[in-house]
Motif scaffolding. Sequence first.
Motif, PDB file in Angstrom:
ATOM      1  N   VAL A 237       0.855  -1.181   0.000  1.00  0.00           N
ATOM      2  CA  VAL A 237       0.000   0.000   0.000  1.00  0.00           C
ATOM      3  C   VAL A 237       0.894   1.236   0.000  1.00  0.00           C
ATOM      4  O   VAL A 237       2.046   1.185   0.436  1.00  0.00           O
ATOM      5  CB  VAL A 237      -0.954   0.035   1.221  1.00  0.00           C
ATOM      6  CG1 VAL A 237      -1.922  -1.122   1.163  1.00  0.00           C
ATOM      7  CG2 VAL A 237      -0.163   0.030   2.517  1.00  0.00           C
TER       8      VAL A 237
ATOM      9  N   VAL B 219      -4.634   5.932   2.444  1.00  0.00           N
ATOM     10  CA  VAL B 219      -3.597   5.568   1.480  1.00  0.00           C
ATOM     11  C   VAL B 219      -3.884   6.247   0.147  1.00  0.00           C
ATOM     12  O   VAL B 219      -5.029   6.565  -0.183  1.00  0.00           O
ATOM     13  CB  VAL B 219      -3.509   4.032   1.274  1.00  0.00           C
ATOM     14  CG1 VAL B 219      -3.172   3.341   2.590  1.00  0.00           C
ATOM     15  CG2 VAL B 219      -4.794   3.475   0.684  1.00  0.00           C
TER      16      VAL B 219
ATOM     17  N   TYR C  32      -2.091   1.685  -4.299  1.00  0.00           N
ATOM     18  CA  TYR C  32      -1.234   0.506  -4.175  1.00  0.00           C
ATOM     19  C   TYR C  32      -0.026   0.617  -5.097  1.00  0.00           C
ATOM     20  O   TYR C  32      -0.073   1.251  -6.155  1.00  0.00           O
ATOM     21  CB  TYR C  32      -2.009  -0.753  -4.543  1.00  0.00           C
ATOM     22  CG  TYR C  32      -3.144  -1.077  -3.612  1.00  0.00           C
ATOM     23  CD1 TYR C  32      -2.960  -1.896  -2.503  1.00  0.00           C
ATOM     24  CD2 TYR C  32      -4.423  -0.560  -3.841  1.00  0.00           C
ATOM     25  CE1 TYR C  32      -4.010  -2.193  -1.649  1.00  0.00           C
ATOM     26  CE2 TYR C  32      -5.476  -0.846  -2.988  1.00  0.00           C
ATOM     27  CZ  TYR C  32      -5.262  -1.672  -1.892  1.00  0.00           C
ATOM     28  OH  TYR C  32      -6.295  -1.950  -1.048  1.00  0.00           O
TER      29      TYR C  32
END
Length: 265
Positions: free
Chosen positions: A195, A247, A250
Motif C-alpha cells: 500500500v 492511502v 497501491y
Amino acid sequence: MRVAQIGSGTPEIAVLAGVHGDEPCGVRAVERLLEERPTVQRPVKLVVANENALERRVRFVDEDLNRVFPGDPDAETHERRLAHRLVEELEGCLTFSMHSTQSYADPFAIVDGVDETAARLCPQLPVTAMVETENFAEGRLMTEIDTIEVECGQQGSESAAQNANRLMRAFLTAVGVLPGDTVSRDLPVFRLTDVVPKEPADTYEVFVENFTEVEAGAPFAAADGNEQVADESFYPVLMSPYGYRDVFGYAAEKLEVLESPAAAD
C-alpha cells in the motif's frame, strides 16, 4: 439484496452489482439486461447487493461490504449480515462483480490469483490490465467465491455505466451464457506488492498515471505540498488523491503479458 435469474435450471454463473452504494454502474447494466431478457444458452443469476447503501447513495451503511466476507448472520452491522447472505446466494457460481473507482477511467480486472479461469476469461474482456491482489484480498468476496472483479471506470460517470454493460456482456459471452464470439487481446498482468500510505493533510496531489512505471527517485504524490519520492520503481494501481482515506493507493509489480491467440492463416 435483490436476486433475479434469466434462463431455467441451476445457475453456475452470477453477475453481481451494487456491492458499494456509490457505484451504480453495474446496477444499471443488470437492470438493462433484465429489461431485455435475452435468450440465453445457460442460466445466469443476477444480484444487486447493498440496496440500503444504494438508496442512500453512500459507499456503505456501517462498513465496507467488500472487506467483511465471509460475514456473520448474527453480526450487529448491516454489511456483515449481508456478506453472509451473499456467500450463501453465490455459492457454486463463478461470479462477475462490477465496481467503479475515483482513480482510473479505463476498465481493468481484479483477481485473487492468475488461475486457469482468469487467464482464459480476462483477455476476452474489454479491459486494459489484470491485477492480482495476492496478499491484499482479506475480507473481499473473492476469498470465499470464485470471482472476477472489474473496475468499470470513473465513479458516477456515464462512461462507467456504458463500460459495465460492455464488460458484463463480454463476460456472459465468454462463459457461454450469451451467444456469439469475443475478441481476445494482449493483457498485462500486475501483482499488488504494497500500500502507498498518505499522512493526514488538508490537500493531496498525485503526479503519476496508474499502470505507468514510476522510477526510483521520482516524486509521485504530495500531502500539503510535501512530495513523496519513490524509494524503488513501482507501478501505481488505484492511486488517486482522495479515493481512500489513509492511502494513496497501491504499488504493484508487472508480472507478464497474456498474449491473445494468433489468428489462423
